[in-house]
Design a protein around this motif. Structure first.
Motif, PDB file in Angstrom:
ATOM      1  N   GLN A  11      -5.520 -63.318  30.779  1.00  0.00           N
ATOM      2  CA  GLN A  11      -6.001 -62.450  31.847  1.00  0.00           C
ATOM      3  C   GLN A  11      -5.699 -60.980  31.547  1.00  0.00           C
ATOM      4  O   GLN A  11      -6.499 -60.095  31.848  1.00  0.00           O
ATOM      5  N   SER A  12      -4.543 -60.711  30.956  1.00  0.00           N
ATOM      6  CA  SER A  12      -4.183 -59.348  30.589  1.00  0.00           C
ATOM      7  C   SER A  12      -5.155 -58.791  29.559  1.00  0.00           C
ATOM      8  O   SER A  12      -5.610 -57.643  29.661  1.00  0.00           O
ATOM      9  N   ALA A  13      -5.489 -59.605  28.545  1.00  0.00           N
ATOM     10  CA  ALA A  13      -6.447 -59.170  27.528  1.00  0.00           C
ATOM     11  C   ALA A  13      -7.833 -58.984  28.132  1.00  0.00           C
ATOM     12  O   ALA A  13      -8.566 -58.056  27.767  1.00  0.00           O
ATOM     13  N   LEU A  14      -8.175 -59.843  29.081  1.00  0.00           N
ATOM     14  CA  LEU A  14      -9.471 -59.728  29.746  1.00  0.00           C
ATOM     15  C   LEU A  14      -9.560 -58.422  30.527  1.00  0.00           C
ATOM     16  O   LEU A  14     -10.575 -57.721  30.475  1.00  0.00           O
ATOM     17  N   ARG A  15      -8.491 -58.083  31.240  1.00  0.00           N
ATOM     18  CA  ARG A  15      -8.481 -56.831  31.997  1.00  0.00           C
ATOM     19  C   ARG A  15      -8.587 -55.623  31.066  1.00  0.00           C
ATOM     20  O   ARG A  15      -9.246 -54.627  31.378  1.00  0.00           O
ATOM     21  N   LYS A  16      -7.935 -55.700  29.930  1.00  0.00           N
ATOM     22  CA  LYS A  16      -8.005 -54.610  28.949  1.00  0.00           C
ATOM     23  C   LYS A  16      -9.414 -54.472  28.380  1.00  0.00           C
ATOM     24  O   LYS A  16      -9.959 -53.368  28.278  1.00  0.00           O
ATOM     25  N   GLY A  17     -10.020 -55.588  28.029  1.00  0.00           N
ATOM     26  CA  GLY A  17     -11.327 -55.542  27.386  1.00  0.00           C
ATOM     27  C   GLY A  17     -12.463 -55.169  28.308  1.00  0.00           C
ATOM     28  O   GLY A  17     -13.430 -54.513  27.889  1.00  0.00           O
ATOM     29  N   VAL A  18     -12.368 -55.567  29.574  1.00  0.00           N
ATOM     30  CA  VAL A  18     -13.473 -55.339  30.502  1.00  0.00           C
ATOM     31  C   VAL A  18     -13.487 -53.920  31.044  1.00  0.00           C
ATOM     32  O   VAL A  18     -14.485 -53.486  31.643  1.00  0.00           O
ATOM     33  N   ALA A  19     -12.428 -53.159  30.828  1.00  0.00           N
ATOM     34  CA  ALA A  19     -12.277 -51.835  31.443  1.00  0.00           C
ATOM     35  C   ALA A  19     -13.086 -50.767  30.716  1.00  0.00           C
ATOM     36  O   ALA A  19     -12.541 -49.818  30.144  1.00  0.00           O
ATOM     37  N   TYR A  20     -14.386 -50.929  30.714  1.00  0.00           N
ATOM     38  CA  TYR A  20     -15.253 -49.875  30.177  1.00  0.00           C
ATOM     39  C   TYR A  20     -16.518 -49.785  31.020  1.00  0.00           C
ATOM     40  O   TYR A  20     -17.017 -50.783  31.547  1.00  0.00           O
ATOM     41  N   ASP A  21     -17.010 -48.572  31.150  1.00  0.00           N
ATOM     42  CA  ASP A  21     -18.268 -48.314  31.835  1.00  0.00           C
ATOM     43  C   ASP A  21     -19.364 -48.259  30.772  1.00  0.00           C
ATOM     44  O   ASP A  21     -19.278 -47.460  29.831  1.00  0.00           O
ATOM     45  N   PRO A  22     -20.396 -49.105  30.870  1.00  0.00           N
ATOM     46  CA  PRO A  22     -21.431 -49.152  29.828  1.00  0.00           C
ATOM     47  C   PRO A  22     -22.066 -47.798  29.518  1.00  0.00           C
ATOM     48  O   PRO A  22     -22.270 -47.458  28.349  1.00  0.00           O
ATOM     49  N   ALA A  23     -22.368 -47.018  30.557  1.00  0.00           N
ATOM     50  CA  ALA A  23     -23.012 -45.716  30.316  1.00  0.00           C
ATOM     51  C   ALA A  23     -22.073 -44.772  29.583  1.00  0.00           C
ATOM     52  O   ALA A  23     -22.483 -44.085  28.633  1.00  0.00           O
ATOM     53  N   GLN A  24     -20.807 -44.742  29.985  1.00  0.00           N
ATOM     54  CA  GLN A  24     -19.843 -43.856  29.325  1.00  0.00           C
ATOM     55  C   GLN A  24     -19.604 -44.277  27.879  1.00  0.00           C
ATOM     56  O   GLN A  24     -19.497 -43.425  26.988  1.00  0.00           O
ATOM     57  N   LEU A  25     -19.518 -45.586  27.647  1.00  0.00           N
ATOM     58  CA  LEU A  25     -19.267 -46.055  26.281  1.00  0.00           C
ATOM     59  C   LEU A  25     -20.454 -45.728  25.376  1.00  0.00           C
ATOM     60  O   LEU A  25     -20.280 -45.318  24.227  1.00  0.00           O
ATOM     61  N   SER A  26     -21.654 -45.890  25.908  1.00  0.00           N
ATOM     62  CA  SER A  26     -22.849 -45.577  25.128  1.00  0.00           C
ATOM     63  C   SER A  26     -22.921 -44.083  24.815  1.00  0.00           C
ATOM     64  O   SER A  26     -23.207 -43.681  23.682  1.00  0.00           O
ATOM     65  N   ARG A  27     -22.657 -43.252  25.815  1.00  0.00           N
ATOM     66  CA  ARG A  27     -22.686 -41.797  25.579  1.00  0.00           C
ATOM     67  C   ARG A  27     -21.598 -41.390  24.583  1.00  0.00           C
ATOM     68  O   ARG A  27     -21.812 -40.508  23.745  1.00  0.00           O
ATOM     69  N   GLY A  28     -20.445 -42.052  24.692  1.00  0.00           N
ATOM     70  CA  GLY A  28     -19.356 -41.745  23.765  1.00  0.00           C
ATOM     71  C   GLY A  28     -19.700 -42.081  22.333  1.00  0.00           C
ATOM     72  O   GLY A  28     -19.324 -41.354  21.399  1.00  0.00           O
TER      73      GLY A  28
END
Length: 367
Positions: A85-102
């Motif tokens: 669950q800890s790894a899941l919380r770490k991995g899911v914490a991204y916003d698709p639009a922000q990651l794409s722009r980045g």
């Protein structure tokens, strides 16, 4: 006699001093004026300095920081349900639009590491009128940046660096998926808790959605480092590489931002242009689809090993797939449709789909 000569000498000296002072008061000499003219002409033949606003560096830092964080999720290290669950919380914490722009912002900074591309662009920045015309053309049509000399060298840096990072993340995702199979084996000591049903499943799903919607904050340290690398053209340790066109929309937009920076036209006054250029709908769509697949996977998941599968497939591996696709091919895919019916989490695996929007250009061959 001697006194008269001395007096006459003093008079001549005074006259000479007055002449010198008069000459000084009258302005620079012809030689000085010529030197000033030549210096002005030389300055006029120099393009403006490279300029990139810190908004691009901050966007890039978000992408870099997330990829680094995802790389810390190590398969085989899950020794409890909470570790998953800890790894899941770490991995899911991204916003698709922000990651794409980045990703696109980072690609622009990678492109500025190519001396060939920067020089190829800056030769057109000497004449102010020509420079403004080219800036306007890039803003109107980002693909124009791919026509500059050295564009293949810059595109090679972008695709090579980003695809290598994505491959490293994909390896982790595939290993996590494999560990989801391994943990079910009777000989695996983790099986006892791995097959137990997850408590508070609904809260866990809602938590994943909340983390996905949270805005990602830029790293001040990474932003400063990336901005320095953009200005200096060094510091990222890239390996020279070339990639011939056609380029994906993400690579094209990275080249466009880099070209504007090389023209001295991506500073603070041009934030609206650079922000617009980081928006690329194909990659955002891919990452958004990945999130939907994840939510469906978590909704169907019961025991912890199925959550492990969701983490490996629809967080780590899908991010890597979308990232690779963004720089290598305009065909957008998430999940593996040919693997339907796979356990664990058979119902979750069945949610994998392939999405192929109309390509904007001829697909580039995958390297």
């Amino acid at each position: 006699m001697t006194q008269r000569f001395v007096s006459r000498g003093l008079t001549l000296a005074a006259l000479a001093a007055v002449s010198v002072l008069a000459a000084c008061e009258s302005g620079p000499s012809k030689a000085e004026l010529e030197a000033q003219r030549l210096a002005a002409e030389a300055a006029a033949r120099q393009p403006p300095p490279i300029a990139l606003n810190d908004g691009v560096a901050q966007a890039a830092s978000i992408y870099v920081a997330y990829l680094r964080e995802a790389g810390t999720i190590q398969p085989g290290g899950f020794d409890s349900a909470e570790a998953i669950q800890s790894a899941l919380r770490k991995g899911v914490a991204y916003d698709p639009a922000q990651l794409s722009r980045g990703l696109i912002a980072y690609g622009a900074i990678l492109a500025l590491q190519s001396p060939e591309f920067v020089a190829g662009v800056r030769q057109y920045a000497i004449d102010p009128a020509q420079r403004q015309q080219i800036v306007a053309q890039i803003v109107a049509d980002p693909a124009y940046a791919a026509t500059f000399p050295g564009a293949d060298a810059a595109a090679g840096l972008i695709t090579d660096a980003i695809s290598k990072d994505a491959l490293a993340v994909r390896v982790i995702g595939e290993a996590i998926e494999q560990d989801a199979y391994t943990i079910q084996e009777r000989s695996d000591p983790r099986r006892r808790w791995a097959v137990a049903h997850i408590q508070n499943r609904e809260e866990r799903l809602e938590g994943a959605k909340t983390l996905s919607a949270a805005q990602m904050l830029p790293s001040a340290e990474d932003s400063a480092r990336l901005l320095t690398a953009a200005s200096s053209g060094s510091g990222l340790g890239v390996t020279p590489s070339r990639k011939a066109p056609p380029y994906t929309p993400a690579v094209t937009r990275s080249l466009a931002i880099a070209a504007l920076a090389a023209l001295g036209a991506a500073g603070d006054e041009a934030r609206a242009n650079t922000e617009a250029l980081t928006v690329e709908t194909n990659n955002e769509f891919c990452l958004n689809m990945s999130k939907l697949m994840l939510y469906q996977c978590l909704a169907a998941s019961r025991p912890s090993y199925e959550d492990m599968f969701c983490l490996g497939r629809h967080v780590v591996r899908d991010v890597a797939s979308c990232t690779t696709t963004a720089v290598l091919s305009p065909i957008i895919t998430v999940g593996d449709p040919q693997e339907t019916g796979v356990t664990p989490a058979a119902s979750a695996a069945q949610t994998a789909v392939a999405v192929t929007p109309a390509p904007t250009q001829t697909p580039a061959p995958s390297n």
